[in-house]
Design a protein around this motif. Structure first.
Motif, PDB file in Angstrom:
ATOM      1  N   VAL A   1      34.194  52.279  55.783  1.00 24.57           N
ATOM      2  CA  VAL A   1      34.067  53.629  55.204  1.00 24.57           C
ATOM      3  C   VAL A   1      34.838  53.702  53.889  1.00 24.57           C
ATOM      4  N   ALA A   2      36.065  53.200  53.898  1.00 22.59           N
ATOM      5  CA  ALA A   2      36.897  53.222  52.691  1.00 22.59           C
ATOM      6  C   ALA A   2      36.261  52.401  51.573  1.00 22.59           C
ATOM      7  N   HIS A   3      35.698  51.254  51.925  1.00 20.33           N
ATOM      8  CA  HIS A   3      35.064  50.399  50.919  1.00 20.33           C
ATOM      9  C   HIS A   3      33.884  51.112  50.259  1.00 20.33           C
ATOM     10  N   VAL A   4      33.041  51.708  51.079  1.00 15.36           N
ATOM     11  CA  VAL A   4      31.860  52.406  50.556  1.00 15.36           C
ATOM     12  C   VAL A   4      32.264  53.596  49.690  1.00 15.36           C
ATOM     13  N   CYS A   5      33.208  54.383  50.173  1.00 14.29           N
ATOM     14  CA  CYS A   5      33.584  55.608  49.471  1.00 14.29           C
ATOM     15  C   CYS A   5      34.449  55.356  48.236  1.00 14.29           C
ATOM     16  N   SER A   6      35.058  54.192  48.140  1.00  8.94           N
ATOM     17  CA  SER A   6      35.964  53.903  47.027  1.00  8.94           C
ATOM     18  C   SER A   6      35.364  52.972  45.983  1.00  8.94           C
ATOM     19  N   GLN A   7      34.115  52.668  46.105  1.00  3.75           N
ATOM     20  CA  GLN A   7      33.498  51.713  45.194  1.00  3.75           C
ATOM     21  C   GLN A   7      33.651  52.138  43.730  1.00  3.75           C
ATOM     22  N   LYS A   8      33.378  53.379  43.415  1.00 10.76           N
ATOM     23  CA  LYS A   8      33.469  53.842  42.036  1.00 10.76           C
ATOM     24  C   LYS A   8      34.914  53.766  41.537  1.00 10.76           C
ATOM     25  N   ASN A   9      35.861  54.179  42.363  1.00  4.48           N
ATOM     26  CA  ASN A   9      37.266  54.130  41.978  1.00  4.48           C
ATOM     27  C   ASN A   9      37.701  52.687  41.708  1.00  4.48           C
ATOM     28  N   ARG A  10      37.298  51.790  42.589  1.00  7.64           N
ATOM     29  CA  ARG A  10      37.660  50.383  42.465  1.00  7.64           C
ATOM     30  C   ARG A  10      37.102  49.805  41.165  1.00  7.64           C
ATOM     31  N   GLU A  11      35.857  50.126  40.859  1.00  4.17           N
ATOM     32  CA  GLU A  11      35.231  49.625  39.634  1.00  4.17           C
ATOM     33  C   GLU A  11      35.953  50.146  38.397  1.00  4.17           C
TER      34      GLU A  11
ATOM     35  N   GLN B   1      37.904  47.737  35.743  1.00  5.71           N
ATOM     36  CA  GLN B   1      37.013  47.651  34.589  1.00  5.71           C
ATOM     37  C   GLN B   1      37.743  46.982  33.425  1.00  5.71           C
ATOM     38  N   GLY B   2      37.159  45.928  32.907  1.00  2.00           N
ATOM     39  CA  GLY B   2      37.735  45.213  31.777  1.00  2.00           C
ATOM     40  C   GLY B   2      38.859  44.258  32.147  1.00  2.00           C
ATOM     41  N   ALA B   3      39.175  44.165  33.427  1.00  2.00           N
ATOM     42  CA  ALA B   3      40.258  43.276  33.853  1.00  2.00           C
ATOM     43  C   ALA B   3      39.772  41.831  33.919  1.00  2.00           C
ATOM     44  N   THR B   4      40.654  40.935  33.592  1.00  2.00           N
ATOM     45  CA  THR B   4      40.355  39.515  33.755  1.00  2.00           C
ATOM     46  C   THR B   4      40.847  39.089  35.132  1.00  2.00           C
ATOM     47  N   THR B   5      40.496  37.891  35.527  1.00  2.00           N
ATOM     48  CA  THR B   5      40.954  37.409  36.838  1.00  2.00           C
ATOM     49  C   THR B   5      42.471  37.260  36.864  1.00  2.00           C
TER      50      THR B   5
ATOM     51  N   LEU C   1      46.582  40.720  37.301  1.00  2.00           N
ATOM     52  CA  LEU C   1      46.979  41.006  38.672  1.00  2.00           C
ATOM     53  C   LEU C   1      47.338  42.472  38.891  1.00  2.00           C
ATOM     54  N   VAL C   2      47.863  43.130  37.876  1.00  2.00           N
ATOM     55  CA  VAL C   2      48.278  44.529  38.041  1.00  2.00           C
ATOM     56  C   VAL C   2      47.082  45.398  38.404  1.00  2.00           C
ATOM     57  N   ARG C   3      45.999  45.249  37.702  1.00  2.00           N
ATOM     58  CA  ARG C   3      44.807  46.059  37.998  1.00  2.00           C
ATOM     59  C   ARG C   3      44.227  45.721  39.364  1.00  2.00           C
ATOM     60  N   HIS C   4      44.211  44.445  39.689  1.00  2.00           N
ATOM     61  CA  HIS C   4      43.664  44.043  40.986  1.00  2.00           C
ATOM     62  C   HIS C   4      44.570  44.523  42.126  1.00  2.00           C
ATOM     63  N   GLU C   5      45.881  44.501  41.908  1.00  2.00           N
ATOM     64  CA  GLU C   5      46.805  45.041  42.920  1.00  2.00           C
ATOM     65  C   GLU C   5      46.614  46.538  43.068  1.00  2.00           C
TER      66      GLU C   5
END
Length: 122
Positions: A68-78, A82-86, A89-93
């Motif tokens: 449920v959290a994954h589906v509902c948070s997709q836009k927030n996560r993107e 957005q624009g982050a490289t691999t 780490l700060v953005r991915h964290e």
């Protein structure tokens, strides 16, 4: 709901404090979009939790809450990554913590639904 109330309070305080400095329309629009996205996610969490979690056992709820959290948070996560490289780490964290918050929120909503059902059967 507490998070939404906190965001709304922040907007009111920030907008009045920054108004004297000439808050740009673009910044105000971005801030309002963040609030709309949070409200939409909270609505999605409630809607999906009602549909998915209300008839499950607590153990099943734990597993389903992640979905449920994954589906509902997709836009927030993107938006966060957005624009982050691999290597960014700060953005991915931040995205991982946001996902964790959404999962915990879905679990809490599931608990609230169960409590409401129990009260209704009494």
């Amino acid at each position: 709901m507490d998070r939404i109330a906190l965001l709304c309070t922040f907007v009111l305080i920030a907008s009045s404090a920054l108004a004297g400095e000439g808050l740009k329309d673009r910044e105000a629009d971005r801030l309002m979009q963040i609030i709309r996205d949070e409200i939409a996610r909270e609505d999605c969490l409630w809607r999906e939790s009602l549909a998915q979690l209300s008839s499950q056992t607590p153990d099943e709820q734990q597993k389903t809450a992640g979905l449920v959290a994954h589906v509902c948070s997709q836009k927030n996560r993107e938006q966060i990554v957005q624009g982050a490289t691999t290597e960014d780490l700060v953005r991915h964290e931040a995205a991982a913590y946001d996902q964790l918050w959404a999962r915990e929120r879905a679990i809490e909503i599931g608990r609230q639904i169960c409590e409401l059902k129990e009260r209704g059967h009494r």
